[in-house]
Write an enzyme that holds these catalytic residues in place. Structure first.
Site, PDB file in Angstrom:
ATOM      1  CG  LEU A  29      -1.867  -1.226   1.296  1.00 34.87           C
ATOM      2  CD1 LEU A  29      -2.706  -1.176   2.566  1.00 34.87           C
ATOM      3  CD2 LEU A  29      -2.760  -1.329   0.065  1.00 34.87           C
ATOM      4  CG  HIS A  30       1.026   3.277  -3.277  1.00 36.79           C
ATOM      5  ND1 HIS A  30      -0.024   4.027  -3.738  1.00 36.79           N
ATOM      6  CD2 HIS A  30       1.122   2.206  -4.118  1.00 36.79           C
ATOM      7  CE1 HIS A  30      -0.528   3.456  -4.821  1.00 36.79           C
ATOM      8  NE2 HIS A  30       0.144   2.345  -5.069  1.00 36.79           N
ATOM      9  CG  HIS A  33      -3.166   1.345  -2.322  1.00 38.32           C
ATOM     10  ND1 HIS A  33      -1.818   1.090  -2.412  1.00 38.32           N
ATOM     11  CD2 HIS A  33      -3.733   0.619  -3.311  1.00 38.32           C
ATOM     12  CE1 HIS A  33      -1.582   0.240  -3.402  1.00 38.32           C
ATOM     13  NE2 HIS A  33      -2.728  -0.053  -3.975  1.00 38.32           N
ATOM     14  CD  GLU A 144      -8.199  10.713 -13.345  1.00 37.15           C
ATOM     15  OE1 GLU A 144      -8.403  11.281 -12.251  1.00 37.15           O
ATOM     16  OE2 GLU A 144      -8.232  11.294 -14.435  1.00 37.15           O
ATOM     17  CE  LYS A 145       0.088   4.101 -11.707  1.00 41.24           C
ATOM     18  NZ  LYS A 145      -0.232   2.714 -11.829  1.00 41.24           N
TER      19      LYS A 145
END
Ligand code: AMP
Length: 267
Positions: A29-30, A33, A144-145
């Site tokens: 996770l980053h 997220h 959206e990435k």
């Protein structure tokens, strides 16, 4: 925070009438997220985050094997965010004993990543289908990435369910590169090079918006950035990904390689 390792247990203990927002992830996770989770927490009473590296969506076994995993760090982050429920299912739990039923992507949808990663979105829709069948969620938060993924899931869910898809904007590092779990496989120099490519792409897009589909300019960009092995660089309509573009509806999409790692972006 309650951690479930089985979908059945989760279903027994969680009241789905409580307006639950679902944030599906593959872990590592980053900040991207985190923004989806915060949006779900704002819009829904409870938030469920899944961590599941879905084998069905990897068209390359090596890529699946080396996909970054850091479950302890992930759980710490989710706890700090005060997430209500975390689901970490096994492959068997998600798919049962049945062979993974493959979804079909129509020919007209075999563009961008679907063209270069055969079977990828079939696997993505397959896992979303399982989650939707097994969990009574009503809102799903997507980034959206991964815009093409968002469009395919949005259309798939619209046809089959009442589940609402909520699009969340791409979160970027200060250097402009989008956060991605795959960035963890890159060294500092590759990150910087990728960020530079994205900043050049932004300038290109400003120009292309005024000169839609200027092939010479696009080819020039590809030639100058050969080291990135750009897989595709395309302008598409943001509503349906068709090539019917105008200044208002156009979005630019890129997939490229850096040090053997494939990154995608769009804006
Ligand atoms: P993943 O764990 O890569 O499957 O991503 C899980 C969700 O997070 C997907 O809906 C992604 O689109 C979203 N996501 C990934 N990176 C970002 C980012 N940089 N900004 C916003 N959302 C993201």
């Amino acid at each position: 925070m309650i951690i479930f390792k089985s979908i059945n247990k989760l279903n027994k203990e969680v009241n789905f009438k409580a307006d639950i927002g679902f944030v599906p992830t593959m872990g590592a996770l980053h900040q991207g997220h985190v923004s989806l989770i915060k949006k779900s927490q704002k819009k829904c009473k409870k938030t469920l985050v899944s961590i599941f590296v879905n084998p069905a969506q990897f068209n390359n076994k090596k890529d699946y094997k080396k996909y970054p995993k850091n479950i302890q760090k992930d759980l710490k982050l989710l706890k700090n965010l005060k997430v209500d429920y975390v689901l970490i299912p096994t492959v068997k739990d998600v798919y049962g004993n049945k062979s993974k039923k493959k979804f079909k992507i129509s020919k007209s949808n075999k563009i961008l990543c679907a063209k270069y990663r055969p079977g990828h979105f079939e696997g993505v829709l397959g896992v979303i289908d399982q989650f939707i069948k097994k969990l009574e969620i009503n809102k799903i938060f997507l980034g959206e990435k991964d815009y093409q993924q968002y469009i395919l899931i949005r259309d798939f869910l619209k046809k089959k369910t009442n589940v609402k898809t909520i699009l969340c904007k791409t979160i970027r590092m200060n250097n402009g590169l989008a956060y991605s779990s795959r960035n963890g496989l890159l060294n500092r120099s590759s990150i910087n090079k990728s960020a530079l490519l994205i900043s050049k792409l932004r300038k290109l897009f400003i120009f292309l918006r005024k000169n839609l589909n200027n092939k010479i300019i696009i080819n020039n960009f590809l030639n100058k950035n050969k080291e990135f092995n750009i897989e595709y660089l395309e302008l598409r309509n943001k509503d349906n990904l068709s090539k019917k573009i105008s200044k208002k509806n156009v979005k630019i999409f890129i997939a490229f390689y850096i040090n053997g790692i494939r990154l995608i972006d769009n804006f």
